[in-house]
Write a protein that holds these residues in place. Sequence first.
Motif, short mmCIF file in Angstrom:
data_model
loop_
_atom_site.label_atom_id
_atom_site.label_comp_id
_atom_site.label_asym_id
_atom_site.label_seq_id
_atom_site.Cartn_x
_atom_site.Cartn_y
_atom_site.Cartn_z
N HIS A 144 -12.26 -4.81 6.21
CA HIS A 144 -11.74 -5.27 7.69
C HIS A 144 -11.30 -4.16 8.29
O HIS A 144 -10.64 -4.42 9.56
CB HIS A 144 -10.61 -6.55 7.62
CG HIS A 144 -11.45 -7.62 7.01
ND1 HIS A 144 -12.15 -8.56 7.83
CD2 HIS A 144 -11.20 -8.38 5.79
CE1 HIS A 144 -12.60 -9.58 7.06
NE2 HIS A 144 -11.93 -9.35 5.71
N GLY A 145 -11.17 -2.94 7.80
CA GLY A 145 -10.54 -1.92 8.47
C GLY A 145 -9.77 -0.84 7.79
O GLY A 145 -9.64 -1.06 6.48
N ASP A 146 -9.37 0.15 8.40
CA ASP A 146 -8.48 1.25 7.63
C ASP A 146 -7.09 1.14 7.75
O ASP A 146 -6.67 2.23 7.30
CB ASP A 146 -9.37 2.54 7.77
CG ASP A 146 -10.67 2.58 7.42
OD1 ASP A 146 -11.07 1.83 6.44
OD2 ASP A 146 -11.50 3.43 7.91
N THR A 147 -6.66 0.49 8.64
CA THR A 147 -5.08 0.58 8.62
C THR A 147 -4.58 -0.31 7.49
O THR A 147 -5.32 -1.19 7.02
CB THR A 147 -4.85 0.07 10.25
OG1 THR A 147 -5.43 -1.25 10.26
CG2 THR A 147 -4.95 0.69 11.46
N PHE A 148 -3.48 -0.38 7.54
CA PHE A 148 -2.79 -0.91 6.00
C PHE A 148 -2.88 -2.18 5.82
O PHE A 148 -3.24 -2.72 4.83
CB PHE A 148 -1.44 -0.37 5.96
CG PHE A 148 -1.13 0.87 5.19
CD1 PHE A 148 -0.90 0.96 3.81
CD2 PHE A 148 -1.48 2.11 5.85
CE1 PHE A 148 -0.87 1.99 3.15
CE2 PHE A 148 -1.27 3.26 5.33
CZ PHE A 148 -1.18 3.29 3.65
N GLY A 149 -2.65 -3.20 6.96
CA GLY A 149 -2.93 -4.53 6.86
C GLY A 149 -4.30 -5.03 6.61
O GLY A 149 -4.82 -5.77 5.77
N ILE A 158 -13.62 2.81 -3.00
CA ILE A 158 -13.13 4.08 -2.61
C ILE A 158 -12.15 4.39 -1.54
O ILE A 158 -11.45 5.32 -1.38
CB ILE A 158 -14.31 4.98 -2.89
CG1 ILE A 158 -15.02 4.72 -1.96
CG2 ILE A 158 -15.18 4.90 -4.18
CD1 ILE A 158 -16.24 5.68 -1.65
N PHE A 159 -12.66 3.31 -0.52
CA PHE A 159 -11.80 3.63 0.85
C PHE A 159 -10.44 3.32 0.49
O PHE A 159 -9.52 3.68 1.31
CB PHE A 159 -12.29 2.45 1.68
CG PHE A 159 -13.81 2.49 2.17
CD1 PHE A 159 -14.36 3.94 2.49
CD2 PHE A 159 -14.82 1.77 1.57
CE1 PHE A 159 -15.68 4.14 2.77
CE2 PHE A 159 -16.09 2.06 2.10
CZ PHE A 159 -16.37 3.04 2.53
N THR A 160 -9.86 2.19 -0.38
CA THR A 160 -8.58 1.97 -0.56
C THR A 160 -7.76 2.65 -1.63
O THR A 160 -6.62 2.19 -1.71
CB THR A 160 -8.53 0.49 -0.79
OG1 THR A 160 -9.07 0.16 -1.85
CG2 THR A 160 -9.03 -0.14 0.44
N PHE A 163 -4.34 4.00 -2.05
CA PHE A 163 -3.23 3.31 -1.38
C PHE A 163 -3.18 2.26 -1.91
O PHE A 163 -2.01 1.34 -1.30
CB PHE A 163 -3.61 3.02 0.18
CG PHE A 163 -4.28 4.44 0.66
CD1 PHE A 163 -3.29 5.31 1.39
CD2 PHE A 163 -5.51 4.18 1.20
CE1 PHE A 163 -3.85 6.61 1.88
CE2 PHE A 163 -6.22 5.59 1.75
CZ PHE A 163 -5.15 6.62 1.90
N ASN A 164 -3.75 1.83 -3.06
CA ASN A 164 -3.72 0.53 -3.60
C ASN A 164 -2.42 0.03 -3.95
O ASN A 164 -1.97 -1.21 -3.83
CB ASN A 164 -4.63 0.39 -4.76
CG ASN A 164 -5.95 0.35 -4.57
OD1 ASN A 164 -6.47 0.03 -3.34
ND2 ASN A 164 -7.12 0.45 -5.68
N SER A 165 -1.56 0.89 -4.46
CA SER A 165 -0.09 0.63 -4.76
C SER A 165 0.80 0.24 -3.75
O SER A 165 1.84 -0.58 -3.71
CB SER A 165 0.48 1.52 -5.50
OG SER A 165 0.92 2.67 -4.75
N MET A 166 0.30 0.42 -2.30
CA MET A 166 1.02 0.16 -1.32
C MET A 166 0.58 -1.11 -0.34
O MET A 166 1.11 -1.38 0.58
CB MET A 166 1.12 1.45 -0.39
CG MET A 166 1.90 2.36 -1.02
SD MET A 166 1.76 4.16 -0.04
CE MET A 166 0.36 4.85 -0.67
N LEU A 167 -0.58 -1.74 -0.94
CA LEU A 167 -1.13 -2.76 -0.16
C LEU A 167 -0.70 -3.91 -0.56
O LEU A 167 -0.54 -4.36 -1.71
CB LEU A 167 -2.55 -2.67 -0.23
CG LEU A 167 -3.39 -1.31 -0.01
CD1 LEU A 167 -4.70 -1.45 -0.26
CD2 LEU A 167 -3.13 -0.98 1.57
N PHE A 168 -0.65 -4.94 0.40
CA PHE A 168 0.05 -6.10 -0.19
C PHE A 168 -0.74 -7.03 -0.99
O PHE A 168 -2.12 -6.87 -0.73
CB PHE A 168 0.63 -7.05 1.06
CG PHE A 168 -0.25 -7.11 2.08
CD1 PHE A 168 -1.17 -8.26 2.12
CD2 PHE A 168 -0.12 -6.62 3.56
CE1 PHE A 168 -2.13 -8.48 3.14
CE2 PHE A 168 -0.71 -6.81 4.64
CZ PHE A 168 -1.74 -7.70 4.33
#
Length: 422
Positions: A144-149, A158-160, A163-168
């Motif tokens: 759905h995109g590359d911003t955090f939400g 591999i895209f996330t 940052f996985n620990s910071m995603l809700f």
Amino acid sequence: MSLTERDQKVIWHPYTQMKNALPHIPIVRGEGVYLFDEDGKKYIDAVSSWWVNIHGHAHPHIAKKVAEQLSVLEHVIFAGFTHEPAVLLAERLLALLPGDQEKVFYTDNGSTAVEVALKMCLQFWSNTGHKGRTKIIAFKEAYHGDTFGAMSVSGRSIFTDPFNSMLFDVEFIDLPTEKNIEQLKSKINYLSNEVACFIFEPMVLGAGGMLMYEGQHLDQLIETCQKHGILTIADEVMTGFGRTGTYFACETLQTKPDIFCLSKGLTGGTMPLGVTTCNQKIFDAFLSDDKLKTLYHGHSFTANPVACAASLASLDILLKPETLANIQRIKSKNEAFAAEIKDHPKVRDVRQTGTILVLEWETGNDTSYLSGLRNQLYLYFLERGIILRPLGNILYILPPYIISDEDLEYIYQTIHQALNDI
């Protein structure tokens, strides 16, 4: 120095490991379905430059309308002000979208359109006194995109990874099939009191692998959500504006979502613009004398008049009978070619929806985005004047609607050749 050499000194490109990146091709001109590099070589843009350029490059009608708007009003702050292109575009989009969409919120791109949709849903429940409904349902393979939400509601990949620990936290579910649909509906029923919304790419998951599934199964998931008041978000950033054979993929659904996210083909590929639309129920939850119930979200270039003018011009072209005829022509050609190659021993799978044709190369166990086959295929087609951008072992075509039968046949023939050569 050449343009490519100058680029290497100053540019950091997207989705690119710059240490060993292939040389970036210097494009100096576009015309219709073609792009031309600085040496004069012509390329067929078979992926519509990341799925945005639905009417071809340098379209004279869009260029004319953009030039006219530039000489009238190039930009104005959209908080406290409005302008004709934004109002007219909203009126035309709402009339065209399926269901009961009533309001348009402008942003800059697909990711921000998704961010707004998620914030609308989460704040809807907060504003209406149900602050415990914060869980979001999404498909495991979604993008759905590359911003955090937007990353949070996308499948982990591999895209996330960094940052996985910071995603809700998100409740991910499988794509619906005849076999698992009842299980998925049961899961939604079980989680219903916690769930704020369900976000999905209708019928075709784009960057997640061009995966396709049946609208009838999506209908059942939306119906189940609606029984529990769960809000539904259709991410039509890729599928919108004719890609699946109708103006919007959700036109084929019996039940309609509460929110749409649009971008990519919205301006005909001319410039960035994003849109999030919603029904009256969602909008009403933000109407209050309490200022804390305001949707505090905005962008400097929200509803840019020039981008809105480009979108209006793109809609002019999209709604012409000949454009819909072209969409159906490409769909028919893709269907015929898919049937022709489906039994080739190097074809693991071939799938097609509307103007989207997908070929999954047989590579044994190596099916990752970083598959070595990816660069091999990419260069093979570039050398033959065709721009395709494989997702690992997945080759796909999303051409501009103006592509000729001759150019389509050349792409098909080159795929045949590649199947024999690679």
